[in-house]
Structure formats: structure tokens, C-alpha cells
Design a protein around this motif. Structure first.
Motif, PDB file in Angstrom:
ATOM      1  N   HIS C  81       0.863  -1.194   0.000  1.00 13.79           N
ATOM      2  CA  HIS C  81       0.000   0.000   0.000  1.00 13.79           C
ATOM      3  C   HIS C  81       0.890   1.231   0.000  1.00 13.79           C
ATOM      4  O   HIS C  81       1.804   1.337   0.799  1.00 13.79           O
ATOM      5  CB  HIS C  81      -0.903  -0.007   1.232  1.00 13.79           C
ATOM      6  CG  HIS C  81      -2.120   0.853   1.081  1.00 13.79           C
ATOM      7  ND1 HIS C  81      -2.061   2.213   0.899  1.00 13.79           N
ATOM      8  CD2 HIS C  81      -3.431   0.534   1.058  1.00 13.79           C
ATOM      9  CE1 HIS C  81      -3.301   2.694   0.787  1.00 13.79           C
ATOM     10  NE2 HIS C  81      -4.147   1.688   0.876  1.00 13.79           N
ATOM     11  N   ARG C  82       0.598   2.137  -0.907  1.00 13.71           N
ATOM     12  CA  ARG C  82       1.388   3.361  -0.970  1.00 13.71           C
ATOM     13  C   ARG C  82       0.803   4.449  -0.075  1.00 13.71           C
ATOM     14  O   ARG C  82      -0.387   4.463   0.210  1.00 13.71           O
ATOM     15  CB  ARG C  82       1.489   3.857  -2.410  1.00 13.71           C
ATOM     16  CG  ARG C  82       2.324   2.919  -3.256  1.00 13.71           C
ATOM     17  CD  ARG C  82       2.333   3.358  -4.693  1.00 13.71           C
ATOM     18  NE  ARG C  82       3.123   4.570  -4.867  1.00 13.71           N
ATOM     19  CZ  ARG C  82       3.132   5.271  -5.996  1.00 13.71           C
ATOM     20  NH1 ARG C  82       2.366   4.906  -7.012  1.00 13.71           N
ATOM     21  NH2 ARG C  82       3.875   6.346  -6.105  1.00 13.71           N
ATOM     22  N   VAL C  83       1.662   5.370   0.360  1.00 16.51           N
ATOM     23  CA  VAL C  83       1.254   6.561   1.107  1.00 16.51           C
ATOM     24  C   VAL C  83       1.975   7.760   0.493  1.00 16.51           C
ATOM     25  O   VAL C  83       2.867   7.601  -0.339  1.00 16.51           O
ATOM     26  CB  VAL C  83       1.621   6.446   2.608  1.00 16.51           C
ATOM     27  CG1 VAL C  83       0.799   5.352   3.282  1.00 16.51           C
ATOM     28  CG2 VAL C  83       3.117   6.177   2.786  1.00 16.51           C
ATOM     29  N   GLY C  84       1.544   8.957   0.882  1.00 15.10           N
ATOM     30  CA  GLY C  84       2.180  10.174   0.357  1.00 15.10           C
ATOM     31  C   GLY C  84       1.421  10.735  -0.822  1.00 15.10           C
ATOM     32  O   GLY C  84       0.213  10.526  -0.959  1.00 15.10           O
ATOM     33  N   ALA C  85       2.131  11.451  -1.686  1.00 15.69           N
ATOM     34  CA  ALA C  85       1.504  12.160  -2.812  1.00 15.69           C
ATOM     35  C   ALA C  85       1.336  11.234  -4.011  1.00 15.69           C
ATOM     36  O   ALA C  85       2.276  10.565  -4.433  1.00 15.69           O
ATOM     37  CB  ALA C  85       2.363  13.358  -3.203  1.00 15.69           C
ATOM     38  N   LEU C  86       0.113  11.171  -4.567  1.00 12.90           N
ATOM     39  CA  LEU C  86      -0.176  10.309  -5.718  1.00 12.90           C
ATOM     40  C   LEU C  86      -0.915  11.103  -6.796  1.00 12.90           C
ATOM     41  O   LEU C  86      -1.647  12.048  -6.491  1.00 12.90           O
ATOM     42  CB  LEU C  86      -1.030   9.112  -5.286  1.00 12.90           C
ATOM     43  CG  LEU C  86      -0.384   8.149  -4.286  1.00 12.90           C
ATOM     44  CD1 LEU C  86      -1.402   7.115  -3.812  1.00 12.90           C
ATOM     45  CD2 LEU C  86       0.811   7.443  -4.915  1.00 12.90           C
ATOM     46  N   GLN C  87      -0.724  10.685  -8.046  1.00 12.92           N
ATOM     47  CA  GLN C  87      -1.364  11.329  -9.197  1.00 12.92           C
ATOM     48  C   GLN C  87      -2.455  10.414  -9.761  1.00 12.92           C
ATOM     49  O   GLN C  87      -2.411   9.208  -9.560  1.00 12.92           O
ATOM     50  CB  GLN C  87      -0.313  11.550 -10.295  1.00 12.92           C
ATOM     51  CG  GLN C  87       0.916  12.307  -9.841  1.00 12.92           C
ATOM     52  CD  GLN C  87       0.574  13.690  -9.359  1.00 12.92           C
ATOM     53  OE1 GLN C  87      -0.240  14.385  -9.971  1.00 12.92           O
ATOM     54  NE2 GLN C  87       1.152  14.093  -8.232  1.00 12.92           N
ATOM     55  N   PRO C  88      -3.396  10.996 -10.536  1.00 10.70           N
ATOM     56  CA  PRO C  88      -4.413  10.149 -11.191  1.00 10.70           C
ATOM     57  C   PRO C  88      -3.743   9.052 -12.022  1.00 10.70           C
ATOM     58  O   PRO C  88      -2.759   9.311 -12.707  1.00 10.70           O
ATOM     59  CB  PRO C  88      -5.163  11.132 -12.086  1.00 10.70           C
ATOM     60  CG  PRO C  88      -5.014  12.450 -11.406  1.00 10.70           C
ATOM     61  CD  PRO C  88      -3.633  12.429 -10.793  1.00 10.70           C
ATOM     62  N   GLY C  89      -4.266   7.851 -11.930  1.00 10.66           N
ATOM     63  CA  GLY C  89      -3.705   6.723 -12.662  1.00 10.66           C
ATOM     64  C   GLY C  89      -2.643   5.966 -11.884  1.00 10.66           C
ATOM     65  O   GLY C  89      -2.303   4.835 -12.236  1.00 10.66           O
ATOM     66  N   ASP C  90      -2.130   6.578 -10.820  1.00 14.25           N
ATOM     67  CA  ASP C  90      -1.099   5.897 -10.023  1.00 14.25           C
ATOM     68  C   ASP C  90      -1.668   4.660  -9.338  1.00 14.25           C
ATOM     69  O   ASP C  90      -2.832   4.617  -8.959  1.00 14.25           O
ATOM     70  CB  ASP C  90      -0.561   6.826  -8.925  1.00 14.25           C
ATOM     71  CG  ASP C  90       0.509   7.783  -9.443  1.00 14.25           C
ATOM     72  OD1 ASP C  90       0.852   7.702 -10.647  1.00 14.25           O
ATOM     73  OD2 ASP C  90       0.989   8.601  -8.643  1.00 14.25           O
ATOM     74  N   ARG C  91      -0.806   3.676  -9.161  1.00  9.57           N
ATOM     75  CA  ARG C  91      -1.159   2.510  -8.354  1.00  9.57           C
ATOM     76  C   ARG C  91      -1.203   2.915  -6.882  1.00  9.57           C
ATOM     77  O   ARG C  91      -0.315   3.639  -6.422  1.00  9.57           O
ATOM     78  CB  ARG C  91      -0.105   1.411  -8.546  1.00  9.57           C
ATOM     79  CG  ARG C  91      -0.202   0.703  -9.884  1.00  9.57           C
ATOM     80  CD  ARG C  91       0.971  -0.243 -10.117  1.00  9.57           C
ATOM     81  NE  ARG C  91       2.110   0.493 -10.661  1.00  9.57           N
ATOM     82  CZ  ARG C  91       2.312   0.679 -11.964  1.00  9.57           C
ATOM     83  NH1 ARG C  91       1.484   0.179 -12.854  1.00  9.57           N
ATOM     84  NH2 ARG C  91       3.350   1.382 -12.380  1.00  9.57           N
ATOM     85  N   ILE C  92      -2.224   2.452  -6.151  1.00 12.22           N
ATOM     86  CA  ILE C  92      -2.319   2.710  -4.706  1.00 12.22           C
ATOM     87  C   ILE C  92      -2.012   1.442  -3.926  1.00 12.22           C
ATOM     88  O   ILE C  92      -1.250   1.449  -2.976  1.00 12.22           O
ATOM     89  CB  ILE C  92      -3.739   3.174  -4.292  1.00 12.22           C
ATOM     90  CG1 ILE C  92      -4.153   4.435  -5.031  1.00 12.22           C
ATOM     91  CG2 ILE C  92      -3.796   3.383  -2.774  1.00 12.22           C
ATOM     92  CD1 ILE C  92      -5.596   4.850  -4.751  1.00 12.22           C
ATOM     93  N   VAL C  93      -2.675   0.337  -4.318  1.00 12.12           N
ATOM     94  CA  VAL C  93      -2.603  -0.863  -3.497  1.00 12.12           C
ATOM     95  C   VAL C  93      -2.575  -2.104  -4.385  1.00 12.12           C
ATOM     96  O   VAL C  93      -3.215  -2.147  -5.445  1.00 12.12           O
ATOM     97  CB  VAL C  93      -3.812  -0.926  -2.522  1.00 12.12           C
ATOM     98  CG1 VAL C  93      -5.127  -1.001  -3.263  1.00 12.12           C
ATOM     99  CG2 VAL C  93      -3.695  -2.092  -1.539  1.00 12.12           C
ATOM    100  N   LEU C  94      -1.805  -3.096  -3.956  1.00 11.38           N
ATOM    101  CA  LEU C  94      -1.826  -4.417  -4.585  1.00 11.38           C
ATOM    102  C   LEU C  94      -2.040  -5.451  -3.490  1.00 11.38           C
ATOM    103  O   LEU C  94      -1.318  -5.462  -2.493  1.00 11.38           O
ATOM    104  CB  LEU C  94      -0.494  -4.710  -5.288  1.00 11.38           C
ATOM    105  CG  LEU C  94      -0.360  -6.134  -5.847  1.00 11.38           C
ATOM    106  CD1 LEU C  94      -1.292  -6.335  -7.045  1.00 11.38           C
ATOM    107  CD2 LEU C  94       1.090  -6.424  -6.269  1.00 11.38           C
TER     108      LEU C  94
END
Lengths: 149, 85, 149, 85
Positions: C81-94
Motif C-alpha cells: 500500500h502506498r502513502v504520500g503524494a499520488l497522481q491520477p492513474g497511479d497505483r495505490i494498493v496491490l
């Protein structure tokens, strides 16, 4: 929608990235990746050959995906199934479903796999230390497919 | 009428052929009549087309049943339960 | 079992290949990939920040995976799971689950996602043309989690 | 007894702090007593710790309820419903 039956391997990360790029409002992708096992029914598997019915295979997969698209709100679907000679650990099949709703993506992906397992014309022949043998269909796959009726 | 028959997997191996053309009496028939005609050849046809063997039939690349109609020129595939995925 | 909370992106194909290599008898991997949408509740999303509770996040994810492992026969699980700044289309969670049984892999993967959505301490703040806003929890996620009780 | 309080997301922003130490009377208490004490501060505490706002509480990094016990030195986090994934 992408449906492919091919001898060559496929790039899972690339396929999922392309699916995501084409469905920017989907929010999520549920997928299933099937692999050649190292053992089957207690025997080591040295390899297998996947036979299919070329004139029917694509039509059968398209029909399954169309059924899924009629039952759930899907943004896009990828189905890739390999045929020919495969080794243990090789990828066999990828089914990936993009949807705005997580539950629909999961349900459609599982539905497509269950139907593919019981309706798409593929047959596996394994090489084991005791010789070659055709893989037998499983009652559990029939039961899984019947749940969706 | 004539139909084109295709066999796959263990049926192809045990019947010793992937494909044949079969003449059926009349201008129309059902899949059941085709199966009966093949069964009259004896083993291994009787073994794999027995009522307790779960063979499958596709007519013109669509899964079909014993009551499905056949016409001249149809492609009829007979195969064991599928095992892909 | 691999559980990671990180700012950097991850390689889906690489993660699934590593999971497959470590579970040669699994036969299949069910997975879910969550992505940042381009729109949310009708507004364009320029980006988002994912906040979390560092001391608790990993523990919460481990607990969810342990619950899944107690309910189903799983060979291995990956949660990133990612945290921090994300852009549209970015992966968040697998979330990826390897199992010898397809149905168990699907069920466990969906369970982990449903629990993660309602119990793991992550919060999304979106940037839209109207300004920043905290994403509201969805009743549909609560309902999905309740199904497993 | 003293507990360490952590706030996240909109609560952190509206309460104007990510963390504070709170003194509670006695040597043990329940989460409910802590919440009552915070509510007595007035807005925005009353708004986000109201019975109709679905705030969540974790004690020592485990989700907890209003009846969960607290002891000296516990870490208590209060936050809105989670929205990850």
C-alpha cells in the motif's frame, strides 16, 4: 476488450498497466493468473501440452466475456490463454477485469475463470515420470460454474 | 447429408483421427442420431460415447446437446470435458 | 508473506512473478490492483495525499492477512500500500493471494481488500478544482466488510 | 494517569494538533471517560466526537471501543473512518 489465444508468454504487469491506462475511471482491477503446477495429483510434472479447438476457442471466450459484461458493470476485460508446450511455473492464463466497483470486478473475474474452466475448449496433457496423461476435469470446477446459474 | 467431424484430446488419440466426414441418412438429423451411428462402430467409440462418459459436443463451434439439430455441411466436434485455465 | 507500506511505486508483474516463484504448487494467484481515479464524486482529481498511522498500519494489515490465512488455505500473500503524494492513474494498493484452490484465492483476496478498506488506518485527501477535500468513507465498503462476519 | 493522544486526517486538521498528552483522573479509565473529557472542550471536539459522527478509536494501535480500558502510558489514536485502498 482483449481476448487472445497464443503460444507465447505474456507480460502481466504490462497487460494490467494497459488495462488501467484505458480505463482511467475504473479505480481497480481484479485479476487471476493461472500457472503450471510443479506437481499434479501427487506426481511431479515435467511439462504439459495445451491443445485447443482453434475455430471455437476465441468464440467461446468472447461469449463468456459477453455474459460477464451483461451481468456486471465492467469497464474493460483482458483474457489471454496460452496453448502449446508449457513448463512448470509457466503462466497459462490471465483474466483481468477493470470496474468502478471492486465487488463487480471480483465477481466478473471469478465468473470468467469458472466458465473458462468448464466451457472453453482447452485440454491439458501432462508429462510425468509415469508417462503422459490427459488431465481429468474436476467436479469442483463444475460446482464452481453451477453457482452462477 | 454430410457432416464434418472433429475429435480432440483423448478422443482424437483413441479414435486414431482428428477429423473425418460422415454421411448421415436423410436431410436433417439430431446429434443423437450421429452419436448412435458412431457407437455402432464398437470400441473405442462405445467407450467414449457411452452415456456414463461425459463427452461434449459442439455444433458449428457452439456447445450443443443430443437434441440439437444437424444439417448438411455442419462442423461437429466431439471432445472430453475441457481442462484449460 | 510480504506486507509493505511505502511511498514509492511497485512493479505488479515483478511482485506476481516473485509470488508465483515462491509458491510453485499454488496453481494460481488472485489479485486486486487499486488505482487513483481521474474523477471522484463528479469532480476532476488533480492528485491526492494518502496519510496513515505509521505505528499501526503494518500491524493492522498483518492482522487482516492473519484472519484470511485462518479462514482459507493460502500459500502466500502480498500486500503493498502506498502513502504520500499520488497522481491520477497511479497505483495505490496491490493485494495478491496464491492458493492451490482458485475459489479460496479469490475469496481471501476480496476479504483482505474489504477489511483493508474499513480497518487499515489510511486516509485520502484529494485535490480538486474546488480545493482539497478528505475522501468520505463509503457505506458500500462497510456493507462489503460486514458480509464476512 | 496520563495517555498520549494522536489525531489523524480531518480530526488532526480541525483540532489543530497531531498529538497531545492528556491527564485523566484515577489510575484506570475507559475510552468513554477520555472522550467525555475531550467533549467538554466544546467545538470542534463536540462536533467530531459526537455520537452521530463515526469517529474511530485505537488503543495501542488496536481498534478499540468506548468500553475499552485505558492505563497510564497508553497511546490512544482518534480518527475518522478510514479511506485507504
Amino acid at each position: 476488450m482483449k481476448i487472445q489465444v497464443q503460444e507465447q508468454d505474456f507480460d502481466v504487469g504490462g497487460e494490467l498497466a494497459a488495462l488501467a491506462a484505458g480505463a482511467p475511471d475504473a479505480g481497480g482491477i481484479a485479476s487471476f493468473l493461472g500457472l503450471v503446477r510443479e506437481t499434479s495429483d501427487g506426481s511431479a510434472v515435467a511439462g504439459m501440452t495445451l491443445e485447443h479447438y482453434p475455430a471455437m476457442t476465441r468464440k467461446a471466450l468472447e461469449d463468456i466475456v459477453a455474459q460477464a459484461a451483461a451481468r456486471w458493470m465492467l469497464r474493460d476485460v483482458v483474457v489471454i490463454h496460452r496453448v502449446g508446450a508449457l513448463q512448470p511455473g509457466d503462466r497459462i492464463v490471465l483474466v483481468a477485469v477493470a470496474s468502478a466497483h471492486r465487488g463487480e470486478a471480483f465477481a466478473a473475474c471469478e465468473f470468467i475463470m469458472d466458465m473458462l474452466k468448464t466451457q472453453a475448449p482447452f485440454w491439458k496433457k501432462e508429462r510425468t515420470p509415469a508417462g503422459e496423461r490427459w488431465v481429468e476435469a474436476r467436479a469442483s470446477d463444475d460446482a464452481a460454474a453451477r453457482r452462477w446459474r | 447429408m454430410k457432416v464434418k467431424l472433429l475429435y480432440f484430446a483423448v478422443l482424437r488419440e483413441r479414435f486414431g483421427t482428428a477429423e473425418e466426414t460422415l454421411e448421415l441418412p436423410g436431410e436433417q438429423a439430431r446429434v443423437a442420431a450421429l452419436i448412435d451411428q458412431l457407437r455402432r462402430r464398437g470400441d473405442p467409440w462405445t467407450e467414449f460415447l457411452a452415456t456414463d462418459y461425459p463427452y461434449r459436443v459442439a455444433v458449428n463451434q457452439q456447445l450443443a446437446g443430443l437434441v440439437s439439430p444437424l444439417k448438411d455441411g455442419d462442423e461437429v466436434a466431439i471432445f472430453p470435458p475441457v481442462t484449460g485455465g
